[in-house]
Design a protein around this motif. Structure first.
Motif, short mmCIF file in Angstrom:
data_model
loop_
_atom_site.label_atom_id
_atom_site.label_comp_id
_atom_site.label_asym_id
_atom_site.label_seq_id
_atom_site.Cartn_x
_atom_site.Cartn_y
_atom_site.Cartn_z
N ALA A 1 0.84 -1.21 0.00
CA ALA A 1 0.00 0.00 0.00
C ALA A 1 0.87 1.26 0.00
O ALA A 1 0.57 2.23 -0.70
N MET A 2 1.96 1.24 0.76
CA MET A 2 2.88 2.38 0.77
C MET A 2 3.54 2.55 -0.59
O MET A 2 3.75 3.67 -1.05
N ALA A 3 3.86 1.44 -1.26
CA ALA A 3 4.44 1.52 -2.61
C ALA A 3 3.46 2.17 -3.58
O ALA A 3 3.85 2.99 -4.42
N VAL A 4 2.19 1.83 -3.46
CA VAL A 4 1.17 2.45 -4.32
C VAL A 4 1.08 3.95 -4.04
O VAL A 4 1.03 4.76 -4.97
N LEU A 5 1.09 4.34 -2.78
CA LEU A 5 1.03 5.76 -2.44
C LEU A 5 2.26 6.51 -2.94
O LEU A 5 2.15 7.64 -3.44
N LEU A 6 3.43 5.90 -2.82
CA LEU A 6 4.64 6.54 -3.32
C LEU A 6 4.61 6.67 -4.85
O LEU A 6 5.08 7.67 -5.40
N THR A 7 4.05 5.69 -5.52
CA THR A 7 3.90 5.77 -6.97
C THR A 7 2.98 6.92 -7.35
O THR A 7 3.26 7.68 -8.28
N GLN A 8 1.88 7.07 -6.63
CA GLN A 8 0.97 8.18 -6.90
C GLN A 8 1.64 9.52 -6.65
O GLN A 8 1.44 10.48 -7.40
N ASP A 9 2.46 9.59 -5.61
CA ASP A 9 3.19 10.83 -5.30
C ASP A 9 4.10 11.21 -6.46
O ASP A 9 4.07 12.35 -6.93
N LEU A 10 4.90 10.26 -6.94
CA LEU A 10 5.79 10.58 -8.07
C LEU A 10 4.98 10.87 -9.33
O LEU A 10 5.34 11.76 -10.10
N ALA B 1 9.75 -9.50 -19.12
CA ALA B 1 8.83 -9.95 -20.17
C ALA B 1 7.43 -9.39 -19.98
O ALA B 1 6.78 -8.99 -20.94
N SER B 2 6.96 -9.34 -18.75
CA SER B 2 5.59 -8.88 -18.53
C SER B 2 5.48 -7.43 -18.08
O SER B 2 4.44 -6.82 -18.25
N HIS B 3 6.54 -6.87 -17.50
CA HIS B 3 6.45 -5.52 -16.95
C HIS B 3 7.47 -4.53 -17.50
O HIS B 3 7.44 -3.36 -17.15
N GLY B 4 8.43 -4.99 -18.29
CA GLY B 4 9.42 -4.08 -18.85
C GLY B 4 10.60 -3.82 -17.92
O GLY B 4 11.49 -3.05 -18.26
N VAL B 5 10.62 -4.44 -16.76
CA VAL B 5 11.71 -4.27 -15.79
C VAL B 5 11.81 -5.53 -14.95
O VAL B 5 10.81 -6.17 -14.68
N ASP B 6 13.03 -5.88 -14.58
CA ASP B 6 13.23 -7.03 -13.70
C ASP B 6 13.29 -6.56 -12.26
O ASP B 6 13.95 -5.57 -11.94
N SER C 1 16.46 -9.78 -7.29
CA SER C 1 16.16 -11.07 -6.66
C SER C 1 15.97 -10.92 -5.15
O SER C 1 16.55 -10.03 -4.52
N ASP C 2 15.14 -11.76 -4.60
CA ASP C 2 14.82 -11.80 -3.17
C ASP C 2 14.21 -10.50 -2.66
O ASP C 2 14.45 -10.10 -1.52
N ARG C 3 13.44 -9.84 -3.50
CA ARG C 3 12.78 -8.60 -3.10
C ARG C 3 11.34 -8.63 -3.57
O ARG C 3 10.99 -9.33 -4.51
N ASN C 4 10.51 -7.87 -2.91
CA ASN C 4 9.13 -7.68 -3.33
C ASN C 4 9.09 -6.45 -4.22
O ASN C 4 9.78 -5.47 -3.94
N CYS C 5 8.29 -6.47 -5.27
CA CYS C 5 8.24 -5.34 -6.19
C CYS C 5 6.80 -4.95 -6.52
O CYS C 5 5.90 -5.80 -6.50
N HIS C 6 6.65 -3.70 -6.86
CA HIS C 6 5.38 -3.18 -7.35
C HIS C 6 5.70 -2.29 -8.54
O HIS C 6 6.57 -1.43 -8.45
N VAL C 7 5.02 -2.50 -9.67
CA VAL C 7 5.25 -1.71 -10.88
C VAL C 7 3.95 -1.05 -11.28
O VAL C 7 2.89 -1.67 -11.29
N THR C 8 4.05 0.25 -11.58
CA THR C 8 2.90 1.01 -12.05
C THR C 8 3.35 1.84 -13.25
O THR C 8 4.48 2.31 -13.29
N TYR C 9 2.44 2.03 -14.19
CA TYR C 9 2.71 2.89 -15.35
C TYR C 9 1.89 4.15 -15.20
O TYR C 9 0.69 4.09 -14.95
N VAL C 10 2.56 5.28 -15.34
CA VAL C 10 1.93 6.58 -15.11
C VAL C 10 1.90 7.37 -16.41
O VAL C 10 2.95 7.69 -16.97
N PRO C 11 0.70 7.69 -16.92
CA PRO C 11 0.63 8.55 -18.10
C PRO C 11 0.81 10.01 -17.70
O PRO C 11 0.46 10.41 -16.58
N PHE C 12 1.40 10.79 -18.57
CA PHE C 12 1.55 12.21 -18.27
C PHE C 12 1.26 13.05 -19.49
O PHE C 12 1.20 12.62 -20.59
#
Length: 175
Positions: A50-59, A156-161, A164-175
């Motif tokens: 949830a914090m990752a989503v909020l940080l993505t919205q901030d940027l 392959a699915s998100h455009g970025v790897d 390893s051994d980490r949790n990730c969240h990817v969002t695409y932001v239109p501008f």
């Protein structure tokens, strides 16, 4: 006259029953403790996502206010990169300076919010008006495949790897 009293004594049966009851009770308490620990771990992961989503919205909001810099690729950020600190509060800033100030402030917020937080901001494929924002974090030994598998991030699915051994969240932001 003395009469013989016959005694039906059962020796040791009560002790065995007590031991069995203690075994059943200890298994139940152990299961409850495991369930509580798992819920705490899942809650930490959910809060981090949830914090990752909020940080993505901030940027994303920062990018919207400085579209020219985003179009020119000035919001690109590599894994582990820390932009130089800049401030546009007291002086007039160019679009490039504002982008660096935004990224510096945002990276600082990311580092304070998520454990071992890192980010990668990249152009989203052939879209010139869209940025990809990948945020990764780690919980050390508690980062396990059961949590990562449904939300796996790869090129392959998100455009970025995802590292390893980490949790990730990817969002695409239109501008």
């Amino acid at each position: 006259m003395l009469t013989a009293v016959r005694s039906n004594r059962q020796t040791g049966v009560t002790l065995v029953e007590s031991l069995v009851a203690m075994l059943v009770l200890s298994l139940g308490v152990g299961a409850l403790a495991w369930t509580q620990a798992r819920q705490l771990a899942d809650g930490r992961h959910t809060t981090a996502r949830a914090m990752a989503v909020l940080l993505t919205q901030d940027l994303g909001n920062r990018v919207l206010f400085n579209r020219g810099a985003a179009t020119n690729g000035l919001y690109a950020l590599a894994w582990g990169e820390q932009p130089a600190a800049a401030s546009c509060l007291d002086t007039d800033c160019s679009a490039a300076m504002l982008a660096r100030a935004d990224l510096s402030a945002w990276r600082s917020a990311l580092a304070q919010t998520l454990p071992a937080g890192d980010a990668h901001v990249f152009p989203a494929g052939d879209h010139t008006r869209r940025l990809g924002i990948a945020i990764s974090w780690s919980f050390g030994a508690s980062s396990d495949a059961s949590i990562q598998a449904p939300l796996a991030v790869d090129a392959a699915s998100h455009g970025v790897d995802c590292p390893s051994d980490r949790n990730c969240h990817v969002t695409y932001v239109p501008f």
